[in-house]
Enzyme design. Sequence first.
Site, PDB file in Angstrom:
ATOM      1  N   GLU A 372      28.882 -20.139  21.916  1.00  0.00           N
ATOM      2  CA  GLU A 372      29.295 -21.444  22.457  1.00  0.00           C
ATOM      3  C   GLU A 372      29.441 -21.432  23.977  1.00  0.00           C
ATOM      4  O   GLU A 372      30.344 -22.050  24.528  1.00  0.00           O
ATOM      5  CB  GLU A 372      30.586 -21.942  21.774  1.00  0.00           C
ATOM      6  CG  GLU A 372      30.383 -22.295  20.318  1.00  0.00           C
ATOM      7  CD  GLU A 372      31.507 -23.140  19.730  1.00  0.00           C
ATOM      8  OE1 GLU A 372      32.359 -23.618  20.503  1.00  0.00           O
ATOM      9  OE2 GLU A 372      31.526 -23.304  18.493  1.00  0.00           O
ATOM     10  N   HIS A 650      39.407 -19.031  19.001  1.00  0.00           N
ATOM     11  CA  HIS A 650      39.018 -17.906  18.146  1.00  0.00           C
ATOM     12  C   HIS A 650      39.684 -16.628  18.642  1.00  0.00           C
ATOM     13  O   HIS A 650      39.927 -16.468  19.846  1.00  0.00           O
ATOM     14  CB  HIS A 650      37.499 -17.686  18.172  1.00  0.00           C
ATOM     15  CG  HIS A 650      36.715 -18.692  17.399  1.00  0.00           C
ATOM     16  ND1 HIS A 650      35.952 -18.373  16.298  1.00  0.00           N
ATOM     17  CD2 HIS A 650      36.567 -20.031  17.563  1.00  0.00           C
ATOM     18  CE1 HIS A 650      35.361 -19.452  15.836  1.00  0.00           C
ATOM     19  NE2 HIS A 650      35.723 -20.480  16.587  1.00  0.00           N
TER      20      HIS A 650
END
Length: 666
Positions: A372, A650
């Site tokens: 990402e 995350h």
Amino acid sequence: MVLHTSPYSSAFLRCLSSLSWGFIFPCYWLLDRLLSSCVATSLEKRRRSQDPCSFVTLYVLVSTPLYLLLLLSSLPFALLGFLLWATLQAARHPYLYTHRRPDKHQAEQGGVASLADWRPQGRSFCFGSSNVCLLPDSLARFNNLSETQRRAREVGKRIRNGASRPQIKIYIDSPTNTSISATSFSSLVTGFRRTSSLGQRPDNTAEAETEPVTDCPIHTAGSDCPLHTTGPNCPIHSTGDQGSSDCPVHVAGGENTPECPLHTAGSQNNSDCPLHTTGAQNSPDCPMHASGVQISISAPEPDPPEAGTGNHQREGDAESLTGGVSSNNTLSHRTSMFKKHTGRKRRQGDDGFDHEISAFFPANLDFLCLQEVFDHRAMSRLRHQLHHYFPYILSDVGRYAWKGCCSHFKFLNSGVMLASRYPILDAHYECYPNGQGEDALAAKGVLFVKVQVGTSHQEQRVVGYLTCTHLHAIEGDAAVRCEQLDLLLAWGAEFRKMTSRPSEEKGLEDQVAFDVVLGDLNFDNCSSEDKLEQQHAVFTQYKDPCRLGPGEDKPWALGTLLDTSGLYDEEVSSPESLQKVMENEEGRKEYLVFPTNKNQCPNQKGRKIPLKGNGRRIDYILYREEVQQDWKVDIEEFSFITQLAGLTDHLSVAMRLAVSTGEEEP
């Protein structure tokens, strides 16, 4: 295979691309700011509620019409630039390879990997993976994250600071010693000195925190600390210069004798242990005794810089959070705790490797796969920071517009980035053709990389294979992810076949040291909705060190997906505090997203009752156990990392592999 050091093959195309982006950027930036003003993060909402006199509402009311007016005026130029940009994508390369020649400081940090002769006992290699959510700011806010450019720079700084630190571990052999919990993988926050959660490295001029007596790492349960002196000054909690040659265990005026257990981890001299009291010289419960504790301190060893020039130019600012402190001149980093199995019979179910929850990326990190990294400016800032430690980086991976990804127009690249300390020999990217919904707007795919990690005595290259990917994210699309995994295995086999041909010069085949898959697979091993992915053939070809079998993780395995609503809570605002929360079962339930069952109902707090496991583990590092005949691949340690607390939703993961040939030393 030629590595692409520029997005385009000619300077003319590069100029046209820059011109097209110059037309697009004002409209892109205004649209991003306009949407960002409409979506607030939980931190911004909290600040507004605490400050009733805030002018944020007035600012939004005034800026929104202005943004709209400027946006409309920039649209004609953006449309012209977009048409030119989309046309140029047919000639664009699928990735950008940058190599920065290491400077003297980088060589001292150990950022340059050695390609010396491969020894039979082999080497160990460390792999890391993290989803950093560097989307355009307006899109990142839907994950309760903001300030993408600042986060990109900070992510790079934290990673390189963690990877370049000295490697300090304390192994506990005694199963009866409860002075330091062996079951909690807590780091010794007071072993030397607490570090800053912002820069992960202390400033020489900053005061260290004084820890309470109950947190002293030498304390034994229910007894007084043998190191505390009268008064608040603990020699272990010393706030002096950590680079001093004075041992923190020695009393004032003491000499640094070789019998000191902090100077030589392997010392066996019981009589000289400064922690033993009179009459207890042979006590097996001494927390610092060599039979109870082994201290291992290692730092990256500098290698001579390789000859050659790099094509990477410095970009962005060179500010650092380190305060000018070298990463190898201090022992102020938190120490990792591991239960050591040697010296006793391993119990059934025990793992043969270390596993921990760490506030830092592993020292001597060799390979890093990020997902990402979509925003182009954020990618440049992140790459600039990572180049302080990693000489070789593949970034801007993916296709745009229509090329290579069927009929779906791609506005974003794959978001994958790979950083390496070892030279990259070959690289290849493939785009998944079956993206659905909003995922189809990004060129999600897989990046295959071949690196050289050494040279054998027969002058054969010793190489490794890395596969970096980010699978389809939409829940319920199990068939899409399984098809992508099928493609990953097929493309990977073809890439290894195409790049394993003997070199024309010597006609010698490459020796393969490892084959590793890293990335965000967007499914976990415990959810009932992910049963199809859990039984995929990828887990027969590659081993997941956190997995017992389909639907069941090992007890110590941890979820990697954080609950976005709690990202800015004080309890998880720093790497150290998030680490402590993750070590606690109740904390995990509060701040991790858990696997759920379709038939479950929400509880009183509105949360779904979690099934088994410790959260949704969707970030993976898989490795192939047999890659070369008679070679042995063993996992040494696996880590769940909290160093990017507050910067992403995350947890990061890391794994260290030991690779040996099985031959005897000549």
